[in-house]
Design a protein around this motif. Structure first.
Motif, PDB file in Angstrom:
ATOM      1  N   ILE A  41      -8.756   2.423  -4.110  1.00 60.35           N
ATOM      2  CA  ILE A  41      -8.089   3.654  -3.698  1.00 60.35           C
ATOM      3  C   ILE A  41      -9.027   4.342  -2.713  1.00 60.35           C
ATOM      4  O   ILE A  41     -10.187   4.606  -3.032  1.00 60.35           O
ATOM      5  CB  ILE A  41      -7.796   4.596  -4.880  1.00 60.35           C
ATOM      6  CG1 ILE A  41      -7.073   3.846  -6.010  1.00 60.35           C
ATOM      7  CG2 ILE A  41      -7.003   5.814  -4.421  1.00 60.35           C
ATOM      8  CD1 ILE A  41      -5.697   3.358  -5.650  1.00 60.35           C
ATOM      9  N   PHE A  42      -8.541   4.610  -1.506  1.00 60.96           N
ATOM     10  CA  PHE A  42      -9.355   5.234  -0.471  1.00 60.96           C
ATOM     11  C   PHE A  42      -8.979   6.704  -0.308  1.00 60.96           C
ATOM     12  O   PHE A  42      -7.797   7.051  -0.314  1.00 60.96           O
ATOM     13  CB  PHE A  42      -9.149   4.540   0.883  1.00 60.96           C
ATOM     14  CG  PHE A  42      -9.495   3.075   0.891  1.00 60.96           C
ATOM     15  CD1 PHE A  42     -10.792   2.653   1.145  1.00 60.96           C
ATOM     16  CD2 PHE A  42      -8.517   2.119   0.661  1.00 60.96           C
ATOM     17  CE1 PHE A  42     -11.107   1.301   1.180  1.00 60.96           C
ATOM     18  CE2 PHE A  42      -8.816   0.765   0.689  1.00 60.96           C
ATOM     19  CZ  PHE A  42     -10.118   0.351   0.938  1.00 60.96           C
ATOM     20  N   VAL A  43      -9.997   7.547  -0.156  1.00 61.04           N
ATOM     21  CA  VAL A  43      -9.786   8.946   0.207  1.00 61.04           C
ATOM     22  C   VAL A  43     -10.413   9.125   1.583  1.00 61.04           C
ATOM     23  O   VAL A  43     -11.607   8.882   1.766  1.00 61.04           O
ATOM     24  CB  VAL A  43     -10.446   9.903  -0.800  1.00 61.04           C
ATOM     25  CG1 VAL A  43     -10.242  11.349  -0.350  1.00 61.04           C
ATOM     26  CG2 VAL A  43      -9.864   9.705  -2.194  1.00 61.04           C
ATOM     27  N   TRP A  44      -9.588   9.516   2.557  1.00 62.70           N
ATOM     28  CA  TRP A  44     -10.040   9.636   3.946  1.00 62.70           C
ATOM     29  C   TRP A  44     -10.150  11.095   4.323  1.00 62.70           C
ATOM     30  O   TRP A  44      -9.203  11.864   4.160  1.00 62.70           O
ATOM     31  CB  TRP A  44      -9.056   8.921   4.859  1.00 62.70           C
ATOM     32  CG  TRP A  44      -9.416   8.870   6.319  1.00 62.70           C
ATOM     33  CD1 TRP A  44     -10.158   7.924   6.948  1.00 62.70           C
ATOM     34  CD2 TRP A  44      -9.004   9.801   7.344  1.00 62.70           C
ATOM     35  NE1 TRP A  44     -10.251   8.198   8.301  1.00 62.70           N
ATOM     36  CE2 TRP A  44      -9.541   9.349   8.568  1.00 62.70           C
ATOM     37  CE3 TRP A  44      -8.239  10.974   7.336  1.00 62.70           C
ATOM     38  CZ2 TRP A  44      -9.339  10.017   9.771  1.00 62.70           C
ATOM     39  CZ3 TRP A  44      -8.036  11.650   8.525  1.00 62.70           C
ATOM     40  CH2 TRP A  44      -8.579  11.162   9.725  1.00 62.70           C
ATOM     41  N   PHE A  45     -11.332  11.501   4.815  1.00 64.18           N
ATOM     42  CA  PHE A  45     -11.564  12.876   5.245  1.00 64.18           C
ATOM     43  C   PHE A  45     -11.360  12.984   6.746  1.00 64.18           C
ATOM     44  O   PHE A  45     -12.066  12.325   7.520  1.00 64.18           O
ATOM     45  CB  PHE A  45     -12.995  13.326   4.932  1.00 64.18           C
ATOM     46  CG  PHE A  45     -13.289  13.532   3.472  1.00 64.18           C
ATOM     47  CD1 PHE A  45     -12.286  13.561   2.521  1.00 64.18           C
ATOM     48  CD2 PHE A  45     -14.607  13.716   3.042  1.00 64.18           C
ATOM     49  CE1 PHE A  45     -12.566  13.758   1.177  1.00 64.18           C
ATOM     50  CE2 PHE A  45     -14.896  13.922   1.701  1.00 64.18           C
ATOM     51  CZ  PHE A  45     -13.876  13.938   0.759  1.00 64.18           C
ATOM     52  N   GLY A  46     -10.415  13.826   7.182  1.00 65.97           N
ATOM     53  CA  GLY A  46     -10.257  14.100   8.594  1.00 65.97           C
ATOM     54  C   GLY A  46     -11.452  14.861   9.127  1.00 65.97           C
ATOM     55  O   GLY A  46     -12.142  15.566   8.379  1.00 65.97           O
ATOM     56  N   PRO A 102       0.831  -1.217   0.000  1.00 70.45           N
ATOM     57  CA  PRO A 102       0.000   0.000   0.000  1.00 70.45           C
ATOM     58  C   PRO A 102       0.860   1.259   0.000  1.00 70.45           C
ATOM     59  O   PRO A 102       1.989   1.265   0.493  1.00 70.45           O
ATOM     60  CB  PRO A 102      -0.811  -0.123   1.287  1.00 70.45           C
ATOM     61  CG  PRO A 102       0.028  -0.989   2.177  1.00 70.45           C
ATOM     62  CD  PRO A 102       0.705  -1.960   1.267  1.00 70.45           C
ATOM     63  N   ARG A 103       0.311   2.325  -0.562  1.00 67.31           N
ATOM     64  CA  ARG A 103       0.956   3.638  -0.543  1.00 67.31           C
ATOM     65  C   ARG A 103       0.011   4.622   0.130  1.00 67.31           C
ATOM     66  O   ARG A 103      -1.216   4.535  -0.041  1.00 67.31           O
ATOM     67  CB  ARG A 103       1.317   4.101  -1.953  1.00 67.31           C
ATOM     68  CG  ARG A 103       2.284   3.171  -2.677  1.00 67.31           C
ATOM     69  CD  ARG A 103       2.626   3.698  -4.070  1.00 67.31           C
ATOM     70  NE  ARG A 103       3.424   4.928  -3.992  1.00 67.31           N
ATOM     71  CZ  ARG A 103       3.801   5.627  -5.079  1.00 67.31           C
ATOM     72  NH1 ARG A 103       3.429   5.229  -6.285  1.00 67.31           N
ATOM     73  NH2 ARG A 103       4.530   6.717  -4.940  1.00 67.31           N
ATOM     74  N   LEU A 119      -5.090   6.516   0.322  1.00 68.37           N
ATOM     75  CA  LEU A 119      -4.470   5.207   0.551  1.00 68.37           C
ATOM     76  C   LEU A 119      -4.681   4.333  -0.670  1.00 68.37           C
ATOM     77  O   LEU A 119      -5.821   4.064  -1.054  1.00 68.37           O
ATOM     78  CB  LEU A 119      -5.080   4.536   1.784  1.00 68.37           C
ATOM     79  CG  LEU A 119      -4.657   3.086   2.048  1.00 68.37           C
ATOM     80  CD1 LEU A 119      -3.159   3.000   2.340  1.00 68.37           C
ATOM     81  CD2 LEU A 119      -5.457   2.489   3.202  1.00 68.37           C
ATOM     82  N   ASP A 120      -3.582   3.929  -1.284  1.00 70.29           N
ATOM     83  CA  ASP A 120      -3.647   2.990  -2.409  1.00 70.29           C
ATOM     84  C   ASP A 120      -3.633   1.586  -1.830  1.00 70.29           C
ATOM     85  O   ASP A 120      -2.592   1.088  -1.399  1.00 70.29           O
ATOM     86  CB  ASP A 120      -2.453   3.206  -3.344  1.00 70.29           C
ATOM     87  CG  ASP A 120      -2.496   2.274  -4.556  1.00 70.29           C
ATOM     88  OD1 ASP A 120      -3.335   1.358  -4.592  1.00 70.29           O
ATOM     89  OD2 ASP A 120      -1.657   2.457  -5.468  1.00 70.29           O
TER      90      ASP A 120
END
Length: 288
Positions: free
Chosen positions: A144-149, A105-106, A138-139
């Motif tokens: 592919i994940f996009v995480w919102f703080g 993962p990246r 996060l790959d």
């Protein structure tokens, strides 16, 4: 219970204590469980030879201090009931099973703290790197994940979605089948996201946020919301603004007819007004 997994730093393998739960198991890692005299090694189907060697070394080191202990080795899919007993479950339950060998993962941090959007790759990441004031990409190979703080800015959220979509289209990483981009919000992470971290603990969440459950939103669906140009006046008066709305430019989200109704002038007339007077006009209609 310990998870043994190679990190993104070449030649480094981590042994990290994790919560002793079935959902922590992951096909691309090894696990070491200790309960009484039983020491159990679980080899994930796609664990590397290096990870297996390190796991055996850790077990040997541990058993040298526990001479009466008994070692058990199990491959994924060939487990005995002992592992489920050690994890306090009556039967095998769901965890992240992989259909193929994944890529490493990246992990990227997307921030506007400097005044402009910056993207920085974090090579050896953990749950603690998830800064609530930023967004992250996060790959995870198949996703592919996009995480919102929790307190990330609207600019960070929108840019992280655009960057993740472009990343998938342009980075020449070999993939197995179709890959989708999904958005996750803080405290709503799925197992398919958390499994890529060396350890993940709900104890780091506020107590009232620990049982919300994981939710994945397709990035196209979220982008449609962020690309929406106009909103009703009543929505712009809400304490909880629509996603993507810049609170310093609320008047720009009104359609022309509603703009005239609210400000008693056209948008062109409003634009010709001095800045100080614009602010006064916006205060009077609660859009400041």
């Amino acid at each position: 219970m310990y998870r043994i997994k190679s990190s993104n730093i070449r030649g480094r393998t981590l042994c990290v204590e994790v919560d002793p739960e079935v959902k922590a198991l992951y096909s691309s890692a090894c696990f070491l469980l200790v309960n009484g005299e039983n020491v159990l090694i679980w080899f994930g189907q796609y664990a590397s030879e290096r990870e297996k060697e390190v796991t055996k070394f850790c077990a040997s080191s541990l058993m040298s201090r526990r001479p009466s202990s008994v070692l058990h080795e199990m491959n994924e899919g060939e487990e005995s009931d002992l592992i489920w007993q050690m994890l306090n479950v009556t039967e095998k339950k769901d965890y992240v099973k992989l259909a193929h060998q994944p890529i490493l993962p990246r992990f990227f941090q997307v921030s506007d703290a400097s005044g402009t959007i910056t993207v920085e790759e974090i090579p050896d990441f953990s749950q603690d790197d998830l800064d609530p004031s930023d967004s992250f990409i996060l790959d995870g190979d198949t996703t592919i994940f996009v995480w919102f703080g929790l307190i990330s800015s609207e600019a960070e959220k929108k840019n992280s979605m655009e960057i993740a979509t472009e990343y998938l289209a342009t980075v020449p990483t070999p993939r197995n089948g179709d890959v989708a981009v999904f958005v996750l919000k803080a405290f709503q992470e799925t197992k398919s996201f958390t499994c890529h971290f060396p350890a993940w603990s709900l104890s780091k969440f506020p107590e009232n946020r620990r049982n919300i459950g994981g939710v994945m939103i397709p990035v196209q669906e979220m982008m449609e919301v962020y690309n929406q140009k106009y909103f009703p006046y009543r929505e712009l008066l809400s304490d909880q603004l629509p996603p993507g709305v810049d609170p310093s430019k609320l008047e720009t989200y009104l359609q022309e007819d509603e703009f005239r109704e609210v400000f008693k002038m056209s948008r062109e007339e409003f634009n010709d007004v001095p800045s100080w007077k614009k602010d006064d006009l916006k205060r009077k209609v609660y859009l400041y």
